[in-house]
Write a protein that holds these residues in place. Structure first.
Motif, PDB file in Angstrom:
ATOM      1  N   GLU A 258       1.410  -0.889  -0.228  1.00 45.54           N
ATOM      2  CA  GLU A 258       0.005   0.041  -0.014  1.00 45.54           C
ATOM      3  C   GLU A 258       0.838   0.995   0.276  1.00 45.54           C
ATOM      4  O   GLU A 258       1.792   1.322   1.245  1.00 45.54           O
ATOM      5  CB  GLU A 258      -0.771  -0.030   1.083  1.00 45.54           C
ATOM      6  CG  GLU A 258      -1.369   0.949   1.341  1.00 45.54           C
ATOM      7  CD  GLU A 258      -2.856   1.284   0.442  1.00 45.54           C
ATOM      8  OE1 GLU A 258      -3.696   0.534   0.250  1.00 45.54           O
ATOM      9  OE2 GLU A 258      -2.717   2.587  -0.400  1.00 45.54           O
ATOM     10  N   THR A 298      -5.883   2.223  -4.607  1.00 46.31           N
ATOM     11  CA  THR A 298      -6.275   1.531  -4.353  1.00 46.31           C
ATOM     12  C   THR A 298      -7.025   0.088  -5.497  1.00 46.31           C
ATOM     13  O   THR A 298      -6.884  -0.673  -5.193  1.00 46.31           O
ATOM     14  CB  THR A 298      -6.455   0.749  -2.688  1.00 46.31           C
ATOM     15  OG1 THR A 298      -5.618   2.096  -2.743  1.00 46.31           O
ATOM     16  CG2 THR A 298      -6.198  -0.568  -2.592  1.00 46.31           C
ATOM     17  N   ASP A 475      -0.746  -1.451  -4.166  1.00 45.03           N
ATOM     18  CA  ASP A 475      -1.498  -1.242  -4.708  1.00 45.03           C
ATOM     19  C   ASP A 475      -0.454  -0.032  -6.080  1.00 45.03           C
ATOM     20  O   ASP A 475      -0.952  -0.006  -7.124  1.00 45.03           O
ATOM     21  CB  ASP A 475      -2.390  -0.725  -4.615  1.00 45.03           C
ATOM     22  CG  ASP A 475      -2.172   0.806  -3.761  1.00 45.03           C
ATOM     23  OD1 ASP A 475      -1.058   0.485  -3.016  1.00 45.03           O
ATOM     24  OD2 ASP A 475      -3.262   0.838  -3.069  1.00 45.03           O
TER      25      ASP A 475
HETATM   26 ZN   LIG Z   1      -3.646   1.829  -2.031  1.00 47.42          ZN
END
Ligand SMILES: [Zn+2]
Length: 568
Positions: A258, A298, A475
Motif C-alpha cells: 500500500e 487502491t 497497489d
Molecule cells: Zn492504495
C-alpha cells in the motif's frame, strides 16, 4: 457623557448603538468559534479543510441564530441555551472526527468509518466504546472545555461595549428590536451553504442521516455489482480453459502493498537505510527496477492487477473471472488475508470473497485501521501449513496507508529527529516542517514494512518441505514531499506510479530464469501482473499470455502509459 445629552439622541443614533453592541457580540462569538477550530487544527486533530468547513458552517449557524435571539445586544436564557446547544453539537462532531484521526488515523468519510458506524450491532458498539474509553473520553472532555470557553465568551462584555451598553441602559432600554435585516441575511446564507453537499455534510444534525444514506447506496451498489460479476463469470467459456499444467505441489504468495514508492527504499538507492532486512537476502531476492502502476488508486489498481482487466480495458473486472476464481478452478486452495478491514465489506470484498478463505486480521478495536501489519503473520503461517497441495495466498498489507505515523510500532520510529542527508536536502529545498515530518514518518513505515516483508519470507523459508514462490508489489506509489510540500496521493507525479516489484522463491520452487541482471530491468506495468502470477501457478489457458509474464523467457515489453501519456 451624561444622561441629559443622551436623551437628545434621535432614534437613528440609538439604533446605531444597538447595532454596534449586537455586532460586537456576533464578532466575539465568531472569533471564539474560529479560535476553537484553529486549536483543533493546530493539534492536528482536524485537517485544514475539515477545520475550515466546520469553522464556516458553524459561524454561519452562530450568526443566524444569534441574530434572531439577540435584542439590543442582550439575550434571554432560552437564546443563550440555544446558542450553546448549537455550538455543542458542532463540537461533538468535531470531537468525533478528532477521535477518529487521533486514534485510527482515518478521515471522517473514510469508508471504514462509515462501515464502522452502520455495519454494526449494539454488542460491537459497546465493545468499541469500552476499548476506546480513554481516547473517547479525552475528546469528549476537550469538546466540553471548548463549550465552557464559548459559554464564557457569550457572557463577556469588553470595555468598549460596556460603555455603549451603559449609555443605552440609562436611556431606558433601547427599542427592543431584533437585528432583523442581518438575521434574514445570515439565515439565507446558512440555507445557501447547505446547497453545497460538502458543507451540508458538516451540519451535525445531518451528519448521520447523510452518511447512512450514502452507506445504503454503497451496499446496494456492491451487491448489484457482485451479482453482475458472478452472472458474467458463470457464463464465461474461457474460464474452463484455465488448467494447471505443472506437476507436484506448490504455493504461490502474492503480497499487495500500500502506497510504496521505490524512491524511499534503500535497496533502490535511497540514502536512508529503509530496507536492511530485504537487502540481507542478496541476489536471492529479485528486484525489478522499471515497474509502474496504472491508476494511482487502491481499488482501481488492485482490480487491474488481480485479473484480465487492463489499463485499456478496466471495465473487464466486472465481466471476467479474477485470478482467485481461475486458481480455484484449476485446483488451488485460495486465501485472502488482509489487514485492510475495508476488504470485508468494501469494493475489494467482491474480489476477496472469491477466495476459499478470507481473513481480516485487523484488530484496531473491533474495527478501525489500528493494527500494525505484523498481525498478518500468524494467519499467514497457518495458511502455509494448510495441507492442500496447491495454495494461492494473497496478503493485503497496510504498509504506508495514511496516516503514516499509525503504521509502525515505536521501535521503528528511527527517522523522527534525523539530521541526515535526506533531512538536510529537504531543508535545503525549503520543504515545510510538516512535509519533513511526514517524510520521516513515511520512512519509519518503510523500515517497518521491510521488517514485515522479510518476516513473510522467513515463514516461507521455514517450510523447507514446500516449494513456494513469493511476489510483492504495492497497489501504487505515493508523493512524500518529493517535488513540493505536498504529501499524499498525487497523480501528477512519477512517485505515485514508480514502484518496487520483488520476487523470491524457495530452493524447491523450480523456475528457469534468464540472467537475473537483464531480467530485473524489464519494463513492466502492474495491470499485467496477473500473467506473472498465473505463470508462477503453472496455470495456462485463454487468460494467460507468457509475453506478459515478467519472469517468463517469452516476456516481451508492452507499451506503457500513465493516464494518456506514454511512459517513460
Ligand atoms: Zn492504495
Amino acid at each position: 457623557m451624561t444622561s441629559c445629552e443622551i436623551i437628545n439622541y434621535d432614534r437613528v443614533a440609538k439604533s446605531l448603538v444597538e447595532f454596534r453592541r449586537s455586532s460586537m457580540l456576533l464578532i466575539i462569538r465568531v472569533l471564539g468559534w474560529f479560535i476553537i477550530l484553529t486549536l483543533y487544527w493546530a493539534m492536528d486533530w482536524l485537517n485544514f479543510l475539515q477545520a475550515l468547513k466546520t469553522a464556516l458552517l458553524g459561524s454561519l449557524s452562530i450568526l443566524a441564530l444569534s441574530a434572531w435571539t439577540l435584542r439590543d445586544g442582550r439575550e434571554g436564557r432560552v437564546g443563550r441555551s440555544l446558542n450553546l446547544l448549537v455550538v455543542f453539537l458542532f463540537l461533538a462532531i468535531s470531537g468525533f472526527h478528532s477521535f477518529l484521526r487521533d486514534v485510527f488515523g482515518v478521515a471522517q468519510d473514510d469508508l471504514i468509518v462509515v462501515e464502522a458506524l452502520f455495519n454494526t450491532n449494539p454488542g460491537e458498539t459497546t465493545e468499541f466504546i469500552i476499548q476506546n474509553f480513554w481516547p473517547l473520553g479525552k475528546h469528549l472532555l476537550v469538546a466540553i472545555l471548548f463549550a465552557v470557553f464559548y459559554w464564557f465568551l457569550m457572557g463577556w462584555r469588553p470595555a468598549l461595549f460596556r460603555r455603549s451598553s451603559r449609555t443605552v441602559h440609562v436611556n431606558e432600554s433601547g427599542s427592543g428590536r431584533f437585528i432583523r435585516i442581518p438575521a434574514v441575511i445570515f439565515t439565507g446564507l446558512l440555507v445557501l451553504a447547505h446547497l453545497n453537499p460538502t458543507m451540508r455534510k458538516e451540519n451535525p444534525l445531518l451528519y448521520f442521516p447523510i452518511r447512512h444514506a450514502k452507506w445504503e447506496r454503497y451496499v446496494e451498489n456492491t451487491r448489484a455489482l457482485q451479482e453482475k460479476i458472478s452472472a458474467a463469470v458463470t457464463k464465461d467459456s474461457s474460464l474452463a480453459t484455465m488448467r494447471y499444467t505443472g506437476s507436484g505441489s506448490r504455493t504461490v504468495v502474492f503480497l499487495i502493498g500500500e502506497s510504496v514508492t521505490l524512491l524511499n527504499l534503500s535497496m533502490y538507492g535511497y540514502s536512508r537505510e529503509t530496507t536492511p532486512e530485504l537487502e540481507s537476502l542478496g541476489p536471492r531476492l529479485l528486484k525489478f527496477t522499471d515497474v509502474i502502476t496504472t491508476l494511482g488508486s487502491t481499488v482501481g489498481d488492485i482490480r487491474l492487477m488481480i485479473g484480465p482487466a487492463t489499463r485499456e480495458r478496466p471495465d473487464l473486472y466486472a465481466v471476467k473471472p479474477d485470478i482467485l476464481t481461475m486458481a480455484s478452478n484449476a485446483g488451488y486452495k485460495t486465501f485472502w488475508i488482509t489487514n485492510h478491514s475495508t476488504d470485508m465489506a468494501g469494493a475489494l470484498s467482491i474480489i476477496a470473497d472469491h477466495a476459499d478463505v478470507t481473513i481480516n486480521v485487523n484488530r484496531g478495536g473491533s474495527r478501525g485501521e489500528g493494527s500494525h501489519d505484523e498481525v498478518i503473520l500468524p494467519e499467514f503461517g497457518k495458511a502455509l501449513d494448510d495441507p492442500e497441495p496447491r495454495k494461492f495466498i494473497i496478503l493485503h498489507l497496510l504498509q504506508a496507508h495514511p496516516a503514516f505515523y499509525f503504521r509502525y510500532p515505536e521501535s521503528f520510529a528511527r527517522y523522527n529527529n534525523g539530521d541526515d542527508e535526506v533531512a538536510r536536502a529537504l531543508r535545503a529545498d525549503g520543504r515545510s516542517l510538516r512535509a519533513r515530518k511526514m517524510r520521516n514518518y513515511y520512512d519509519n513505515a518503510m523500515l517497518y514494512s521491510d521488517h514485515i516483508l522479510k518476516a513473510t519470507i522467513d515463514l516461507c523459508e521455514a517450510r523447507t518441505d514446500q516449494s513456494i514462490a513469493w511476489l510483492y508489489a504495492p497497489d501504487h506509489g505515493e508523493d512524500v514531499a518529493h517535488y513540493s510540500n505536498f504529501v499524499g496521493h498525487n497523480n501528477r507525479v512519477p512517485a505515485m506510479f514508480e514502484i518496487p516489484l520483488l520476487f523470491w522463491r524457495s530452493d524447491q520452487f523450480s523456475l528457469q530464469l534468464e540472467n537475473a541482471q537483464n531480467m530485473e530491468d524489464r519494463p513492466y506495468q502492474t495491470d499485467l501482473v496477473d500473467h506473472t502470477l498465473l505463470g508462477l501457478m503453472g496455470i495456462e489457458g485463454d487468460y494467460y499470455d507468457p509475453s506478459h509474464n515478467i519472469l517468463s523467457p517469452d516476456f516481451e515489453p508492452s507499451p506503457r502509459f500513465i493516464g494518456e501519456k506514454p511512459y517513460p
